[in-house]
Design a protein around this motif. Structure first.
Motif, PDB file in Angstrom:
ATOM      1  N   GLY A   1       0.806  -1.211   0.000  1.00 37.47           N
ATOM      2  CA  GLY A   1       0.000   0.000   0.000  1.00 37.47           C
ATOM      3  C   GLY A   1       0.839   1.260   0.000  1.00 37.47           C
ATOM      4  N   GLY A   2       0.245   2.346  -0.471  1.00 34.35           N
ATOM      5  CA  GLY A   2       0.968   3.594  -0.609  1.00 34.35           C
ATOM      6  C   GLY A   2       0.710   4.567   0.521  1.00 34.35           C
ATOM      7  N   PRO A   3       1.122   5.827   0.335  1.00 32.59           N
ATOM      8  CA  PRO A   3       1.050   6.827   1.411  1.00 32.59           C
ATOM      9  C   PRO A   3      -0.360   7.165   1.874  1.00 32.59           C
ATOM     10  CG  PRO A   3       2.566   7.523  -0.319  1.00 32.59           C
ATOM     11  CD  PRO A   3       1.855   6.323  -0.844  1.00 32.59           C
ATOM     12  N   ALA A   4      -1.358   6.977   1.033  1.00 29.83           N
ATOM     13  CA  ALA A   4      -2.724   7.338   1.411  1.00 29.83           C
ATOM     14  C   ALA A   4      -3.465   6.209   2.115  1.00 29.83           C
ATOM     15  CB  ALA A   4      -3.512   7.768   0.171  1.00 29.83           C
ATOM     16  N   LEU A   5      -2.874   5.019   2.169  1.00 29.48           N
ATOM     17  CA  LEU A   5      -3.558   3.871   2.740  1.00 29.48           C
ATOM     18  C   LEU A   5      -3.741   4.031   4.249  1.00 29.48           C
ATOM     19  CD1 LEU A   5      -4.603   0.917   2.722  1.00 29.48           C
ATOM     20  CD2 LEU A   5      -2.219   0.193   2.999  1.00 29.48           C
ATOM     21  N   HIS A   6      -4.950   3.807   4.716  1.00 28.52           N
ATOM     22  CA  HIS A   6      -5.207   3.666   6.142  1.00 28.52           C
ATOM     23  C   HIS A   6      -4.992   2.190   6.456  1.00 28.52           C
ATOM     24  CE1 HIS A   6      -6.709   7.754   6.399  1.00 28.52           C
ATOM     25  NE2 HIS A   6      -7.501   7.520   5.362  1.00 28.52           N
ATOM     26  N   ALA A   7      -3.762   1.850   6.834  1.00 24.11           N
ATOM     27  CA  ALA A   7      -3.341   0.455   6.870  1.00 24.11           C
ATOM     28  C   ALA A   7      -3.911  -0.327   8.037  1.00 24.11           C
ATOM     29  CB  ALA A   7      -1.810   0.368   6.894  1.00 24.11           C
ATOM     30  N   ASP A   8      -4.459   0.361   9.030  1.00 20.98           N
ATOM     31  CA  ASP A   8      -5.023  -0.360  10.168  1.00 20.98           C
ATOM     32  C   ASP A   8      -6.446  -0.806   9.843  1.00 20.98           C
ATOM     33  OD1 ASP A   8      -5.848   2.272  10.091  1.00 20.98           O
ATOM     34  OD2 ASP A   8      -6.001   2.475  12.277  1.00 20.98           O
ATOM     35  N   VAL A   9      -6.581  -1.616   8.794  1.00 19.06           N
ATOM     36  CA  VAL A   9      -7.896  -2.081   8.360  1.00 19.06           C
ATOM     37  C   VAL A   9      -8.469  -3.003   9.426  1.00 19.06           C
ATOM     38  CG1 VAL A   9      -7.209  -1.887   5.953  1.00 19.06           C
ATOM     39  CG2 VAL A   9      -6.982  -4.086   7.115  1.00 19.06           C
ATOM     40  N   PRO A  10      -9.792  -3.114   9.493  1.00 17.35           N
ATOM     41  CA  PRO A  10     -10.393  -3.976  10.521  1.00 17.35           C
ATOM     42  C   PRO A  10      -9.913  -5.419  10.393  1.00 17.35           C
ATOM     43  CG  PRO A  10     -12.044  -2.601   9.449  1.00 17.35           C
ATOM     44  CD  PRO A  10     -10.794  -2.455   8.652  1.00 17.35           C
ATOM     45  N   ARG A  11      -9.714  -6.050  11.550  1.00 19.65           N
ATOM     46  CA  ARG A  11      -9.293  -7.444  11.546  1.00 19.65           C
ATOM     47  C   ARG A  11     -10.411  -8.352  11.036  1.00 19.65           C
ATOM     48  NH1 ARG A  11      -7.222 -10.792  16.914  1.00 19.65           N
ATOM     49  NH2 ARG A  11      -7.085 -12.860  15.944  1.00 19.65           N
ATOM     50  N   PHE A  12     -11.632  -8.037  11.425  1.00 20.67           N
ATOM     51  CA  PHE A  12     -12.778  -8.838  11.017  1.00 20.67           C
ATOM     52  C   PHE A  12     -13.677  -7.980  10.140  1.00 20.67           C
ATOM     53  CE2 PHE A  12     -11.389 -10.232  15.236  1.00 20.67           C
ATOM     54  CZ  PHE A  12     -11.010 -11.535  14.937  1.00 20.67           C
ATOM     55  N   GLY A  13     -14.336  -8.599   9.227  1.00 19.04           N
ATOM     56  CA  GLY A  13     -15.158  -7.854   8.291  1.00 19.04           C
ATOM     57  C   GLY A  13     -14.508  -7.813   6.920  1.00 19.04           C
TER      58      GLY A  13
ATOM     59  N   TYR B   1     -12.645  -6.481   3.665  1.00 25.79           N
ATOM     60  CA  TYR B   1     -11.730  -5.505   3.090  1.00 25.79           C
ATOM     61  C   TYR B   1     -11.115  -6.152   1.858  1.00 25.79           C
ATOM     62  CZ  TYR B   1      -7.734  -2.505   2.149  1.00 25.79           C
ATOM     63  OH  TYR B   1      -6.823  -1.676   1.532  1.00 25.79           O
ATOM     64  N   ALA B   2     -11.132  -5.453   0.739  1.00 25.93           N
ATOM     65  CA  ALA B   2     -10.527  -5.939  -0.496  1.00 25.93           C
ATOM     66  C   ALA B   2      -9.629  -4.842  -1.042  1.00 25.93           C
ATOM     67  CB  ALA B   2     -11.589  -6.310  -1.527  1.00 25.93           C
ATOM     68  N   PRO B   3      -8.333  -5.099  -1.190  1.00 26.14           N
ATOM     69  CA  PRO B   3      -7.436  -4.055  -1.698  1.00 26.14           C
ATOM     70  C   PRO B   3      -7.914  -3.412  -2.987  1.00 26.14           C
ATOM     71  CG  PRO B   3      -6.158  -5.899  -0.869  1.00 26.14           C
ATOM     72  CD  PRO B   3      -7.596  -6.334  -0.841  1.00 26.14           C
ATOM     73  N   LYS B   4      -8.461  -4.203  -3.878  1.00 22.42           N
ATOM     74  CA  LYS B   4      -8.874  -3.649  -5.178  1.00 22.42           C
ATOM     75  C   LYS B   4     -10.042  -2.675  -5.062  1.00 22.42           C
ATOM     76  CE  LYS B   4     -11.876  -7.605  -6.261  1.00 22.42           C
ATOM     77  NZ  LYS B   4     -13.127  -6.849  -6.171  1.00 22.42           N
ATOM     78  N   ASP B   5     -10.760  -2.759  -3.949  1.00 17.12           N
ATOM     79  CA  ASP B   5     -11.916  -1.876  -3.766  1.00 17.12           C
ATOM     80  C   ASP B   5     -11.596  -0.643  -2.934  1.00 17.12           C
ATOM     81  OD1 ASP B   5     -13.442  -3.739  -5.163  1.00 17.12           O
ATOM     82  OD2 ASP B   5     -14.046  -4.804  -3.341  1.00 17.12           O
ATOM     83  N   ASP B   6     -10.351  -0.504  -2.513  1.00 18.09           N
ATOM     84  CA  ASP B   6      -9.952   0.614  -1.656  1.00 18.09           C
ATOM     85  C   ASP B   6      -9.330   1.708  -2.511  1.00 18.09           C
ATOM     86  OD1 ASP B   6      -8.940   2.388   0.175  1.00 18.09           O
ATOM     87  OD2 ASP B   6      -7.786   0.913   1.316  1.00 18.09           O
ATOM     88  N   PRO B   7     -10.044   2.811  -2.747  1.00 15.75           N
ATOM     89  CA  PRO B   7      -9.501   3.857  -3.619  1.00 15.75           C
ATOM     90  C   PRO B   7      -8.306   4.583  -3.014  1.00 15.75           C
ATOM     91  CG  PRO B   7     -11.532   4.602  -2.585  1.00 15.75           C
ATOM     92  CD  PRO B   7     -11.381   3.154  -2.227  1.00 15.75           C
TER      93      PRO B   7
END
Length: 818
Positions: free
Chosen positions: A341-353, A355-361
């Protein structure tokens, strides 16, 4: 990289491969050509590794096929090919298959460090009136001066370069493409050094504007030359400048991202994450710099003066595309790490639930570089051996004998020999935990120890002089990057057949030697088996077809979903699995195209290398799927094998083990041999001895047992299972005094308090499972279970009963030979 054909894929991974349509000589030539292609990297700083080191070109090879040994030895030596025999503690009963005779000393260097080699540099003679280097960088621990972007080869071809220094300061070199001149360097002060103007006219802001790039944080860096001055900008602010008139000539050095050159060799290798590096043939204006900073590397620059831009959006492979019209595409040397991930990524994504990298703008793209990245030594083969077509399947070693300090030393290269393609299958497939062997294989260039046995920790043995790469899935890179991948074309001496872990009195092993206890038991009791590696089950979904029983043994911790699906298919078709393993199928792994690199991204559990605030890095580059614990990736071990990981303990700790019988009337205790056991009787210990114990190191239990130890409250979104699948019978459990456990974890891998009420009284469970979907599982739930098979007659008797129930008799070995 061109995708391999199925034939190439299976051959490179050591899968079962018929060679009738391709003569052995042609196949060897094709393999050699592929290896030569891998070896063709640009000139790179060498590192000589002292001592003796070796690896094979594949983890497993079928009888009748050729295996190559790649050796670097500072001493004269003899290489022998041996099949490990019935003594787990010495070579005394091994079978000598071949000796290559005396060989002279011959060393081969390694070339560690990843960077991007750009195909087409800037015109070496061009007179650039302006130049801008733009890049996002997140540095790790910087050792010395490291290059971020350069067309620079010290001392004779120094055009331009952007460096980061050990204290986090930045240096910008603008030259004429000729000899290095220190006057051509602009350097920012280190962090927290704030001055108005120094005697050289260096301006620096007195507030808290960073003048350097701090570690573990993204920074936007711009190095700018406008023909009259040079400036360095960090995060949209100018932090250093001085007057410098003239033009910049790139010179004849290669264009590199993450490295510079020294005397023609790639060096000054970078330990950092980089995003959206770009070169412009002009000086960006302050407004343009501010706009690029605000873009957070989510948009490509569109500028007529763009000379090259690398969005790094490939996210796998070694090719890096240039988005400018100039075709300055690049090749990653020594791997690097994608999917961070790059500089804009909020990398602390939820552990459960979901999340798909391709869907994260906001995810963006970046590449992680490490100055010690090395996944293939690229050594030339020193010896080649065609395994006899009638060779017995088993665990083999390349045994290197050499003198040192007046005594003989033994160095071992472990590999698997499978049955010949044309040979009928044995009733048993014996799976060696080669993924776990690799996972723990730190210090690949460790010195060879004296004697036969040696205790090895999770961080490996001693490292060789010069600090060659030493990382594994339990030891980070030298600069602190988590280890997300490991290469199989590397030495793995700590995997040797006589290595142990822990105090000498434990005499305990969890790698190759642990697997050997069960192998030796089978062989000494006359059972016929074929040996496989984890890679074989990953690569070939049909490799288990036709077997009656699959043995999973030792510390079988690391599984790919492809391998799990192969076993599920085997079970659903009526197959049977015997597990003498603990911590089984805990971490998910994946492989690159030719299965020469294994990837694992460990988070939210002991051994984690992905921090919770960077959970967005859990997704694999090899297949794009979520990594971490298999139970959190959609395929928990309990659905396949009936048990899940629960406990960590010392081996031989008082109050732990052996098993206690809970269902003495079960038919496996009665037929065909009545073991005359009663409820509460001890099982699988060493009668009259405190050690070894079958319950040791790590243990697995049913999810219903884990549910008793759940720690409240549950994290948001967590729904741990509480009910076992239908058909499981508890046969015995491994007793444990909770005060003696090093750790017990609940299903979510949170430590269970020692004072938990009710107290934890089990470290492992032994089950028999009649799966509703088909097939049967016998699971002992402990890494050390196989080590006592030969010590307790009742444990031996139970194993005979299990094999008999699964349709395996000792007479089948003689039948196959006939």
């Amino acid at each position: 990289m061109t995708a391999p054909t199925r034939r190439e894929f299976l051959a490179a991974a050591g899968g079962a491969l018929a060679t009738s349509s391709l003569a052995g000589r042609e196949l060897r030539a094709a393999d050699a050509e592929r290896q030569d292609a891998r070896a063709a990297v640009p000139p790179h700083r060498p590192l000589t590794v002292e001592g003796v080191h070796a690896y094979t070109d594949r983890v497993s090879v079928a009888a009748g096929e050729t295996i190559r040994f790649h050796v670097s030895s500072a001493h004269p030596y003899e290489l022998q090919v041996c099949r490990l025999g019935l003594d787990v503690d010495s070579p005394a009963r091994d079978e000598l298959v071949h000796s290559f005779g005396p060989s002279p000393a011959a060393t081969q260097p390694i070339h560690p460090g990843s960077y991007v080699a750009v195909d087409k540099p800037l015109d070496p003679h061009a007179a650039l009136p302006g130049l801008t280097i733009e890049v996002w960088v997140r540095r790790w621990r910087t050792m010395g001066r490291q290059a971020i972007v350069s067309q620079f080869d010290e001392p004779e071809a120094c055009g331009f370069a952007l460096f980061v220094n050990e204290d986090g300061s930045l240096s910008f070199y603008v030259g004429d493409g000729g000899r290095y001149d220190e006057r051509n360097v602009l350097t920012t002060p280190p962090a927290q050094l704030h001055m108005e103007v120094n005697p050289q006219g260096l301006k620096h802001f007195p507030d808290n504007t960073p003048s350097s790039v701090t570690s573990n944080q993204w920074h936007h860096v711009v190095a700018r030359f406008d023909g009259a001055s040079r400036q360095i900008w960090v995060d949209g602010r100018e932090v250093a400048q001085n007057a410098f008139s003239g033009v910049c000539r790139p010179g004849g050095a290669p264009l590199r991202i993450g490295a510079a050159g020294r005397q023609g060799l790639a060096s000054a290798l970078l330990d950092a994450d980089i995003a959206m590096p770009a070169l412009y043939g002009k000086a960006l204006s302050p407004a343009e710099i501010e706009a690029r900073f605000a873009a957070k590397a989510l948009s490509k620059p569109a500028d007529p003066a763009l000379l090259g831009c690398w969005p790094l959006d490939e996210e796998r492979g070694e090719r890096v595309a240039d988005s400018s019209p100039h075709g300055r595409h690049g090749r990653i040397i020594n791997g690097g790490t994608w999917m961070i991930g790059g500089p804009a990524l909020h990398a602390d994504v939820p552990r459960f639930g979901h999340y798909a990298p391709k869907d994260d703008p906001q995810r963006g793209h970046a590449l992680r570089l490490a100055s010690d990245d090395l996944y293939d030594c690229r050594w030339k083969p020193s010896h080649e051996f065609r395994v006899p077509a009638d060779a017995r399947s088993g665990i083999y070693v390349g045994r290197i004998r050499f003198p040192l300090d007046g005594a003989d030393r033994l160095y071992h290269v472990v590999f698997i020999v499978k049955k010949a393609t044309a040979r009928p299958r044995a009733p048993i497939a014996f799976l060696c935990a080669t993924n776990s062997w690799k996972a723990y294989a730190a210090t690949p260039f460790s010195p060879t120890w004296k004697g036969i046995k040696q205790s090895i920790g999770n961080n490996g043995f001693a490292n060789s002089p010069g600090d060659p790469p030493a990382y594994c899935f339990y030891r980070p890179h030298q600069a602190g990057q988590g280890t997300y991948q490991l290469g199989f074309r590397m030495p793995w001496p700590v995997v040797g057949p006589y290595t142990t872990v822990g105090p000498p009195e434990w005499d305990y092993s969890h790698l190759c030697r642990q697997d050997r206890f069960t192998q030796v038991w089978l062989e000494s009791h006359g059972y016929d088996y074929d040996t496989l590696s984890d890679t074989d089950v990953h690569v070939d979904p049909h490799v288990l077809d036709g077997y009656k029983v699959l043995y999973v043994v030792g510390h079988s911790e690391y599984w790919s979903f492809e391998a799990m699906e192969s076993v599920q298919r085997f079970l659903d078709g009526g197959g049977n699995v015997i597990l003498l393993s603990g911590n089984t199928a805990f971490w998910r792994v994946s492989f690159n195209d030719d299965a020469s690199v294994i990837e694992c991204r460990k988070g939210d559990a002991p051994g984690t290398q992905v921090r919770a605030d960077r959970r967005g890095e859990l997704w694999h580059s090899h297949d794009g799927r979520r990594g971490g614990m298999a139970r959190e990736c959609g395929f928990p071990a309990w659905r396949l094998f009936g048990l899940e990981y629960a406990s960590l303990m010392g081996v031989g700790v008082p109050g732990v083990g052996p098993y206690k019988v809970r269902n003495p009337d079960h038919f496996l205790f009665k037929r065909p041999h009545d073991l005359q056991l009663r409820a509460g009787d001890s099982l699988a210990g060493a009668p009259g001895r405190a050690l070894p114990q079958p319950i040791g190191h790590e243990g697995d239990v049913r999810v219903s047992t884990l549910a008793k130890f759940l720690v409240e409250p549950l994290p948001e979104g967590a729904t741990p299972p509480t009910e076992d699948p239908a058909g499981i019978t508890l046969l015995a459990d491994g007793f444990a005094d909770s005060r003696k456990l090093t750790f017990a974890w609940d299903y979510l891998q949170r430590p269970v308090p020692p004072a938990k009420n009710p107290p934890i009284d089990v470290a492992a469970e032994m089950i028999y499972w009649e799966r509703p979907a088909g097939g049967h599982v016998f699971h002992a739930g402990s890494i050390n279970a196989g080590s006592t098979l030969s010590l307790d007659p009742k444990w031996t008797g139970l194993m005979h009963n299990v094999l008999n129930h699964f349709g395996v008799t000792r007479a089948e070995a003689n039948a196959r030979e006939k």
